[in-house]
Design a protein around this motif. Structure first.
Motif, PDB file in Angstrom:
ATOM      1  N   LEU A  14       0.822  -1.211   0.000  1.00  0.00           N
ATOM      2  CA  LEU A  14       0.000   0.000   0.000  1.00  0.00           C
ATOM      3  C   LEU A  14       0.860   1.267   0.000  1.00  0.00           C
ATOM      4  O   LEU A  14       0.618   2.196  -0.786  1.00  0.00           O
ATOM      5  CB  LEU A  14      -0.936   0.008   1.206  1.00  0.00           C
ATOM      6  CG  LEU A  14      -2.130  -0.949   1.160  1.00  0.00           C
ATOM      7  CD1 LEU A  14      -2.893  -0.902   2.478  1.00  0.00           C
ATOM      8  CD2 LEU A  14      -3.062  -0.610   0.010  1.00  0.00           C
ATOM      9  N   ASN A  15       1.862   1.305   0.869  1.00  0.00           N
ATOM     10  CA  ASN A  15       2.713   2.494   0.939  1.00  0.00           C
ATOM     11  C   ASN A  15       3.540   2.669  -0.329  1.00  0.00           C
ATOM     12  O   ASN A  15       3.754   3.802  -0.785  1.00  0.00           O
ATOM     13  CB  ASN A  15       3.624   2.419   2.164  1.00  0.00           C
ATOM     14  CG  ASN A  15       2.911   2.758   3.455  1.00  0.00           C
ATOM     15  OD1 ASN A  15       2.499   3.891   3.672  1.00  0.00           O
ATOM     16  ND2 ASN A  15       2.752   1.774   4.319  1.00  0.00           N
ATOM     17  N   PHE A  16       4.002   1.574  -0.900  1.00  0.00           N
ATOM     18  CA  PHE A  16       4.748   1.660  -2.160  1.00  0.00           C
ATOM     19  C   PHE A  16       3.861   2.226  -3.267  1.00  0.00           C
ATOM     20  O   PHE A  16       4.292   3.084  -4.051  1.00  0.00           O
ATOM     21  CB  PHE A  16       5.267   0.273  -2.546  1.00  0.00           C
ATOM     22  CG  PHE A  16       5.997   0.257  -3.866  1.00  0.00           C
ATOM     23  CD1 PHE A  16       7.304   0.716  -3.955  1.00  0.00           C
ATOM     24  CD2 PHE A  16       5.376  -0.219  -5.007  1.00  0.00           C
ATOM     25  CE1 PHE A  16       7.977   0.707  -5.172  1.00  0.00           C
ATOM     26  CE2 PHE A  16       6.037  -0.238  -6.226  1.00  0.00           C
ATOM     27  CZ  PHE A  16       7.349   0.228  -6.308  1.00  0.00           C
ATOM     28  N   THR A  17       2.616   1.772  -3.320  1.00  0.00           N
ATOM     29  CA  THR A  17       1.681   2.278  -4.335  1.00  0.00           C
ATOM     30  C   THR A  17       1.373   3.753  -4.116  1.00  0.00           C
ATOM     31  O   THR A  17       1.303   4.531  -5.077  1.00  0.00           O
ATOM     32  CB  THR A  17       0.382   1.461  -4.300  1.00  0.00           C
ATOM     33  OG1 THR A  17       0.679   0.067  -4.453  1.00  0.00           O
ATOM     34  CG2 THR A  17      -0.560   1.892  -5.413  1.00  0.00           C
ATOM     35  N   ILE A  18       1.176   4.151  -2.847  1.00  0.00           N
ATOM     36  CA  ILE A  18       0.892   5.557  -2.543  1.00  0.00           C
ATOM     37  C   ILE A  18       2.057   6.448  -2.986  1.00  0.00           C
ATOM     38  O   ILE A  18       1.864   7.474  -3.647  1.00  0.00           O
ATOM     39  CB  ILE A  18       0.621   5.738  -1.040  1.00  0.00           C
ATOM     40  CG1 ILE A  18      -0.700   5.052  -0.651  1.00  0.00           C
ATOM     41  CG2 ILE A  18       0.571   7.209  -0.666  1.00  0.00           C
ATOM     42  CD1 ILE A  18      -0.941   4.992   0.841  1.00  0.00           C
ATOM     43  N   ILE A  19       3.261   6.045  -2.623  1.00  0.00           N
ATOM     44  CA  ILE A  19       4.440   6.842  -2.997  1.00  0.00           C
ATOM     45  C   ILE A  19       4.582   6.922  -4.511  1.00  0.00           C
ATOM     46  O   ILE A  19       4.849   7.994  -5.079  1.00  0.00           O
ATOM     47  CB  ILE A  19       5.706   6.240  -2.364  1.00  0.00           C
ATOM     48  CG1 ILE A  19       5.643   6.370  -0.839  1.00  0.00           C
ATOM     49  CG2 ILE A  19       6.960   6.921  -2.902  1.00  0.00           C
ATOM     50  CD1 ILE A  19       6.744   5.648  -0.112  1.00  0.00           C
ATOM     51  N   LYS A  20       4.390   5.805  -5.180  1.00  0.00           N
ATOM     52  CA  LYS A  20       4.514   5.781  -6.638  1.00  0.00           C
ATOM     53  C   LYS A  20       3.506   6.718  -7.294  1.00  0.00           C
ATOM     54  O   LYS A  20       3.846   7.470  -8.215  1.00  0.00           O
ATOM     55  CB  LYS A  20       4.318   4.344  -7.135  1.00  0.00           C
ATOM     56  CG  LYS A  20       4.517   4.168  -8.625  1.00  0.00           C
ATOM     57  CD  LYS A  20       4.336   2.715  -9.022  1.00  0.00           C
ATOM     58  CE  LYS A  20       4.486   2.551 -10.535  1.00  0.00           C
ATOM     59  NZ  LYS A  20       4.302   1.118 -10.938  1.00  0.00           N
TER      60      LYS A  20
END
Length: 284
Positions: free
Chosen positions: A224-230
């Motif tokens: 989730l955090n990787f997707t948000i940052i991306k």
């Protein structure tokens, strides 16, 4: 020799059951636990203040309020389980010793429940942030989960699920009494039950709980955090692209524009902070 050995064993074994087991406290251990207990005490105060702040914006802040409540309980249970134990043996207080062995099992159970609930509250908070970066149709798909009623129902479900899945802990611990012990501070001791020694409980408490409480939340939060940052980086680049292509824009202006990018989350947080300040001033 066999007769002597069996006689010696028979004499030793009863003595081992006269008093409860106790690990003891070295100076280093006592100092470390006392320091951690002090930090936990301030943690209770700080998180209590956060709870008071988040209560003003309920039910929209119920996830943050629940997380602050969990952090408060973690600090409080640490103090009751470890800080009080250290104080008992340092002060030799019989009243604290008696009370400690009355509450240790339920407090330990509460600590396990809270530890289990925290990762799933973090997942809910992170998933809500993830929805902020999604399109409107996808946000509408989860609207029922994150409206006023949905938030309350979700939090209740997390607590009920956490209590249910950690209930076996109550049947794995017991306080054993040793009335024949001359040392009052070893007349009671916490020990595992026969249920805790079964292979099924060991597999459940270690492998299954570890997978549900640690591995699953870790993977979900990471994705989730990787997707948000991306998505935020992609949105920032998209917003900055027309500015960086503009004619006559200096290097300093470009850097300032890039640093002060228009991120929706920043606007939302500023708006929430302004509303809280406005509400507090109105109440005053």
């Amino acid at each position: 020799m066999d007769v002597v050995a069996s006689t010696t064993t028979a004499l030793i074994e009863p003595e081992e059951e006269i008093c409860g087991l106790y690990e003891g406290y070295s100076t280093q251990r006592f100092v470390i636990i006392s320091g951690c207990t002090t930090i936990a005490f301030f943690g209770v105060l700080a998180n209590s203040l956060l709870m008071a702040v988040f209560r003003r914006s309920l039910p929209s802040s119920i996830f943050l309020l629940t997380l602050a409540t969990c952090d408060t309980l973690i600090c409080l249970t640490y103090t009751l389980l470890f800080g009080v134990d250290a104080g008992i043996w340092y002060r030799k207080n019989t009243t604290l010793f008696f009370l400690y062995h009355r509450y240790i099992v339920p407090v330990f159970f509460i600590a396990k429940v809270v530890q289990f609930a925290i990762p799933f509250i973090l997942i809910l908070i992170t998933f809500e942030r993830y929805l902020w970066t999604c399109t409107e149709p996808k946000r509408q798909m989860f609207a029922a989960l994150f409206n006023e009623r949905g938030r309350i129902v979700t939090v209740i479900f997390v607590w009920v699920f956490s209590f249910a899945i950690r209930t076996p802990v109550l049947y794995a611990m017991q306080v054993k009494s040793f009335p024949g012990c001359d040392d009052y501070f070893r007349s009671e001791s916490v020990a595992g039950t026969s249920f805790a020694e079964t292979e099924a409980y060991e597999i459940y408490d270690f492998h299954i709980i570890t997978a549900i409480q640690m591995m699953f939340p870790f993977v979900v939060l990471l994705l989730l955090n990787f997707t948000i940052i991306k998505r935020l980086v992609a949105e920032k680049r998209e917003n900055m692209y027309p500015i960086l292509r503009g004619a006559g824009v200096t290097t300093e202006a470009k850097k300032a524009s890039f640093v002060q990018g228009n991120v929706p989350e920043n606007y939302v947080l500023l708006q929430v902070a302004a509303d809280v300040i406005k509400e507090s001033l109105i109440h005053r």
